[in-house]
Design a protein around this motif. Structure first.
Motif, PDB file in Angstrom:
ATOM      1  N   ILE A 119      55.151 -36.104 -67.958  1.00 36.29           N
ATOM      2  CA  ILE A 119      55.794 -35.254 -68.683  1.00 36.29           C
ATOM      3  C   ILE A 119      56.687 -35.955 -69.835  1.00 36.29           C
ATOM      4  CG2 ILE A 119      57.810 -33.460 -68.401  1.00 36.29           C
ATOM      5  CD1 ILE A 119      55.088 -31.862 -67.441  1.00 36.29           C
ATOM      6  N   ASN A 123      54.907 -35.140 -73.403  1.00 33.38           N
ATOM      7  CA  ASN A 123      55.553 -33.496 -74.168  1.00 33.38           C
ATOM      8  C   ASN A 123      56.622 -33.364 -74.017  1.00 33.38           C
ATOM      9  OD1 ASN A 123      53.383 -32.867 -70.763  1.00 33.38           O
ATOM     10  ND2 ASN A 123      52.778 -31.862 -73.020  1.00 33.38           N
ATOM     11  N   LEU A 124      57.894 -34.748 -73.912  1.00 30.88           N
ATOM     12  CA  LEU A 124      59.269 -34.434 -73.810  1.00 30.88           C
ATOM     13  C   LEU A 124      59.434 -35.704 -75.517  1.00 30.88           C
ATOM     14  CD1 LEU A 124      61.318 -33.894 -71.431  1.00 30.88           C
ATOM     15  CD2 LEU A 124      60.261 -32.478 -72.475  1.00 30.88           C
ATOM     16  N   LEU A 167      59.339 -26.791 -65.265  1.00 30.09           N
ATOM     17  CA  LEU A 167      58.211 -27.664 -66.243  1.00 30.09           C
ATOM     18  C   LEU A 167      58.084 -29.148 -65.575  1.00 30.09           C
ATOM     19  CD1 LEU A 167      58.896 -28.439 -68.999  1.00 30.09           C
ATOM     20  CD2 LEU A 167      60.877 -29.571 -68.806  1.00 30.09           C
ATOM     21  N   CYS A 176      52.075 -24.045 -72.726  1.00 31.16           N
ATOM     22  CA  CYS A 176      53.104 -23.659 -73.314  1.00 31.16           C
ATOM     23  C   CYS A 176      53.154 -22.128 -73.253  1.00 31.16           C
ATOM     24  CB  CYS A 176      52.724 -23.571 -74.634  1.00 31.16           C
ATOM     25  SG  CYS A 176      53.226 -25.209 -75.299  1.00 31.16           S
ATOM     26  N   PHE A 207      65.281 -29.081 -71.015  1.00 32.08           N
ATOM     27  CA  PHE A 207      63.777 -29.681 -70.723  1.00 32.08           C
ATOM     28  C   PHE A 207      63.258 -28.664 -71.374  1.00 32.08           C
ATOM     29  CE2 PHE A 207      65.140 -32.129 -67.226  1.00 32.08           C
ATOM     30  CZ  PHE A 207      63.990 -33.261 -67.167  1.00 32.08           C
ATOM     31  N   LEU A 208      63.229 -27.826 -71.894  1.00 32.69           N
ATOM     32  CA  LEU A 208      62.578 -26.882 -72.281  1.00 32.69           C
ATOM     33  C   LEU A 208      63.017 -27.050 -74.283  1.00 32.69           C
ATOM     34  CD1 LEU A 208      62.536 -23.572 -70.590  1.00 32.69           C
ATOM     35  CD2 LEU A 208      60.193 -24.479 -71.457  1.00 32.69           C
ATOM     36  N   HIS A 210      63.601 -29.731 -75.908  1.00 31.48           N
ATOM     37  CA  HIS A 210      62.877 -31.065 -75.970  1.00 31.48           C
ATOM     38  C   HIS A 210      61.635 -30.721 -75.524  1.00 31.48           C
ATOM     39  CE1 HIS A 210      67.162 -31.460 -76.159  1.00 31.48           C
ATOM     40  NE2 HIS A 210      67.113 -32.512 -77.045  1.00 31.48           N
ATOM     41  N   HIS A 211      60.280 -29.510 -75.338  1.00 30.01           N
ATOM     42  CA  HIS A 211      59.518 -30.030 -75.135  1.00 30.01           C
ATOM     43  C   HIS A 211      58.432 -29.855 -76.592  1.00 30.01           C
ATOM     44  CE1 HIS A 211      55.179 -29.069 -72.946  1.00 30.01           C
ATOM     45  NE2 HIS A 211      55.899 -29.543 -72.433  1.00 30.01           N
ATOM     46  N   ASN A 212      56.816 -30.238 -76.129  1.00 31.82           N
ATOM     47  CA  ASN A 212      56.422 -30.198 -77.539  1.00 31.82           C
ATOM     48  C   ASN A 212      55.909 -28.275 -77.811  1.00 31.82           C
ATOM     49  OD1 ASN A 212      56.330 -32.834 -78.461  1.00 31.82           O
ATOM     50  ND2 ASN A 212      54.249 -33.285 -76.641  1.00 31.82           N
ATOM     51  N   CYS A 213      56.044 -27.995 -76.434  1.00 32.18           N
ATOM     52  CA  CYS A 213      55.793 -26.125 -76.606  1.00 32.18           C
ATOM     53  C   CYS A 213      56.915 -25.578 -77.461  1.00 32.18           C
ATOM     54  CB  CYS A 213      55.857 -25.759 -75.514  1.00 32.18           C
ATOM     55  SG  CYS A 213      53.647 -26.474 -74.623  1.00 32.18           S
TER      56      CYS A 213
END
Length: 323
Positions: A119, A123-124, A167, A176, A207-208, A210-213
């Motif tokens: 992750i 992803n972040l 997450l 996503c 976390f959400l 800064h997430h790619n999604c």
């Protein structure tokens, strides 16, 4: 100090590992990190890491925190890469990253690789370390909470602990969509939430956002508004705990400061706040923020317990924001 060849190899590997390509225009902090940094935060961070390594009582939360702070430091290095790597600050970052790597190797030998690793690597992304001032609503009434606060601490969502947040366990092609179904409802829920459940909710939001999604769920501004709302509620409890001056809730106070400090809210990330927590820990029996010989640490002390892991995240984050 690393020899030239090894230093270049470490720098190259650090930059190759990073995945963020943004560059921040940050002022370079002058002087020796160990003597002029506010509150000697770099020394506190190094002491915590050394004492965690000496403790050797590994658990999943230790690895989670090490991965997290490694991610934070590497993001900061990437954003300042053109200006800090040949400075005292650059040397400090590399020293901390090497220590994290050394401890994680020992943890992995005991537990294996953590599912958080992919992750953080893939992803972040953090776009900057900028203090956010005057955004927290400091006028929320908190005194009525005092009547039954201790009974409210276990209410609300989510019930997961740090290592169990949704997450951290989501992988695969439908990442996503799975995040949208399982995580978003918990950070948007309006049910009153208190104590550690409120901080876990804020951490999940961190976390959400800064997430790619995140771009599929809303605008950056919408996430920042939600973060302000959550941490304003956290600050309401924060004020109550500060007014009580009770040791019973010091660990919660520290986590509130650490989690909302991640967003850069100045109410949780300032010299006065950090000084208070440093004074608490300096006077504690274990005092894992100090430099110790192994023989000086009482046998009952655990520098790898929840409180000290949260302190590690808090002081690393504060160091990166306040430089």
């Amino acid at each position: 100090m690393l020899c030239t060849a090894k230093r270049l190899a470490v720098i190259t590997s650090v930059l190759a590992y990073l995945f963020v390509i943004t560059v921040a225009n940050s002022e370079i902090w002058p002087g020796s990190p160990s003597t002029t940094m506010p509150l000697h935060l770099s020394e506190i961070v190094k002491n915590l890491l050394n004492n965690i390594e000496k403790d050797g009582d590994w658990n999943e939360n230790v690895d989670s925190a090490l991965l997290f702070i490694e991610f934070l430091v590497k993001q900061k290095v990437q954003q300042q890469k053109s200006s800090v790597l040949d400075t005292a600050i650059g040397s400090l970052y590399l020293e901390i990253l090497e220590k994290i790597s050394s401890i994680r190797l020992k943890v992995i030998q005991s537990f294996g690789a953590h599912n958080l690793q992919a992750i953080f690597q893939n992803n972040l992304m953090i776009t900057g370390f900028t203090l956010r001032r005057h955004q927290i609503d400091k006028n929320l009434e908190f005194k009525t909470l005092a009547q039954n606060y201790s009974t409210q601490l276990g209410t609300g969502f989510p019930s997961d602990i740090f290592a169990g947040l949704c997450l951290m366990h989501l992988k695969g092609n439908e990442l996503c969509e799975r995040l949208r179904r399982t995580c978003l409802p918990e950070i948007k829920i309006s049910t009153p939430t208190y104590g550690f459940r409120r901080t876990h909710q804020a951490l999940q939001l961190y976390f959400l956002m800064h997430h790619n999604c995140a771009r599929f769920y809303g605008t950056r501004l919408s996430f920042e508004i939600l973060a302000t709302e959550h941490c304003s509620q956290v600050y309401r409890e924060h004020q109550l705990i500060a007014a009580f001056e009770s040791k019973e809730w010091q660990e919660l106070y520290i986590e509130q400061s650490a989690i909302c400090g991640l967003f850069g809210f100045a109410e949780f990330l300032n010299i006065e706040e950090l000084t208070k927590i440093i004074e608490w820990e300096s006077g504690a029996t274990c005092s894992c923020i100090k430099s110790h010989l192994i023989s000086d640490i009482p046998k009952h002390c655990r520098c790898t317990d929840h409180k000290h892991i949260v302190l590690l995240v808090q002081f690393v984050n504060a160091m990166l924001f306040l430089i």
